[in-house]
Design a protein around this motif. Structure first.
Motif, PDB file in Angstrom:
ATOM      1  N   PHE A   1       1.038  -1.376   0.024  1.00 19.35           N
ATOM      2  CA  PHE A   1      -0.134  -0.155  -0.259  1.00 19.35           C
ATOM      3  C   PHE A   1       0.354   1.329  -0.059  1.00 19.35           C
ATOM      4  O   PHE A   1       0.871   2.311  -0.577  1.00 19.35           O
ATOM      5  CB  PHE A   1      -1.566   0.000   1.536  1.00 19.35           C
ATOM      6  N   SER A   2       1.863   0.944   0.486  1.00 20.81           N
ATOM      7  CA  SER A   2       2.736   2.534   1.173  1.00 20.81           C
ATOM      8  C   SER A   2       3.398   3.190  -0.214  1.00 20.81           C
ATOM      9  O   SER A   2       3.450   3.749  -0.359  1.00 20.81           O
ATOM     10  CB  SER A   2       4.176   2.233   2.404  1.00 20.81           C
ATOM     11  N   ARG A   3       3.895   2.091  -0.686  1.00 16.90           N
ATOM     12  CA  ARG A   3       4.595   1.416  -2.325  1.00 16.90           C
ATOM     13  C   ARG A   3       4.467   2.278  -3.271  1.00 16.90           C
ATOM     14  O   ARG A   3       4.498   2.876  -4.185  1.00 16.90           O
ATOM     15  CB  ARG A   3       5.587   0.351  -2.091  1.00 16.90           C
ATOM     16  N   TYR A   4       2.757   0.986  -3.677  1.00 14.75           N
ATOM     17  CA  TYR A   4       2.212   1.506  -4.599  1.00 14.75           C
ATOM     18  C   TYR A   4       1.032   1.739  -5.190  1.00 14.75           C
ATOM     19  O   TYR A   4       0.175   2.471  -6.322  1.00 14.75           O
ATOM     20  CB  TYR A   4       1.895   0.020  -5.563  1.00 14.75           C
ATOM     21  N   VAL A   5       0.504   2.375  -4.090  1.00 11.95           N
ATOM     22  CA  VAL A   5      -0.521   3.080  -3.847  1.00 11.95           C
ATOM     23  C   VAL A   5       0.003   4.496  -3.924  1.00 11.95           C
ATOM     24  O   VAL A   5      -0.701   5.543  -3.734  1.00 11.95           O
ATOM     25  CB  VAL A   5      -2.005   2.580  -2.892  1.00 11.95           C
ATOM     26  N   LEU A   6       0.509   4.664  -2.311  1.00 12.97           N
ATOM     27  CA  LEU A   6       0.966   6.029  -2.313  1.00 12.97           C
ATOM     28  C   LEU A   6       1.850   6.646  -2.723  1.00 12.97           C
ATOM     29  O   LEU A   6       2.375   7.768  -2.417  1.00 12.97           O
ATOM     30  CB  LEU A   6       0.907   5.843   0.018  1.00 12.97           C
ATOM     31  N   GLY A   7       2.881   5.504  -3.059  1.00 11.55           N
ATOM     32  CA  GLY A   7       3.690   6.192  -4.155  1.00 11.55           C
ATOM     33  C   GLY A   7       5.444   6.559  -2.714  1.00 11.55           C
ATOM     34  O   GLY A   7       5.949   7.077  -3.702  1.00 11.55           O
TER      35      GLY A   7
END
Length: 158
Positions: free
Chosen positions: A105-111
């Motif tokens: 979520f942190s890496r791929y959704v929030l960037g």
């Protein structure tokens, strides 16, 4: 069992679980950071942080099993059952999902990307949630007190 005795047992078990979890946290964090970021900030699995996290969690899971089986829940009478290992693996797959979910979520959704963001999401938040999940499930399904269960069953059937 009296309330003070029950509370003392809960506090001892919780403290031991947290110590074991702390050791696993260190193993997880060191393994993940070496795999994802190496010594120079770009480890062998830098572009595959989820793979790095799975490897780190699996190594840390060995620490949690041994520590919890022989220390946290070491006084419990446990029958050797293959199903207990299957349950342990299934619950740890779910716990891995919790940690990977936070990291993904942190890496791929929030960037967010990098050592700080990955460690906050996957190692701190993910592991805190997974540890709470493990505490509840290990106590109930992985390391239940077979002696206590047998006594309860005998009393109920009498």
């Amino acid at each position: 069992m009296t309330e003070p005795t029950r509370l003392g047992g809960f506090l001892r078990k919780s403290g031991a679980f947290l110590v074991v979890g702390g050791a696993a946290f260190v193993v997880d964090a060191v393994a993940f950071n070496l795999l994802a970021f190496g010594i120079d900030g770009h480890g062998p699995l830098y572009d595959m942080p989820l793979v790095a996290k799975v490897i780190a969690i699996v190594v840390a899971t060995v620490v949690t099993y041994v520590g919890n089986r022989y220390w946290t829940f070491g006084t419990r009478a446990l029958q050797r059952k293959f199903s207990r290992y299957v349950i342990f693996v299934a619950l740890n797959i779910a716990a891995i999902g919790i940690q990977l979910g936070c990291l993904a979520f942190s890496r791929y959704v929030l960037g967010f990307e990098g050592i700080l963001a990955d460690n906050i999401a996957g190692t701190f938040i993910g592991q805190a949630l997974a540890t709470a999940f493990r505490f509840v499930t290990y106590d109930r399904w992985v390391f239940p007190d077979d002696h206590e269960s047998s006594a309860r069953t005998a009393i109920e059937s009498a």
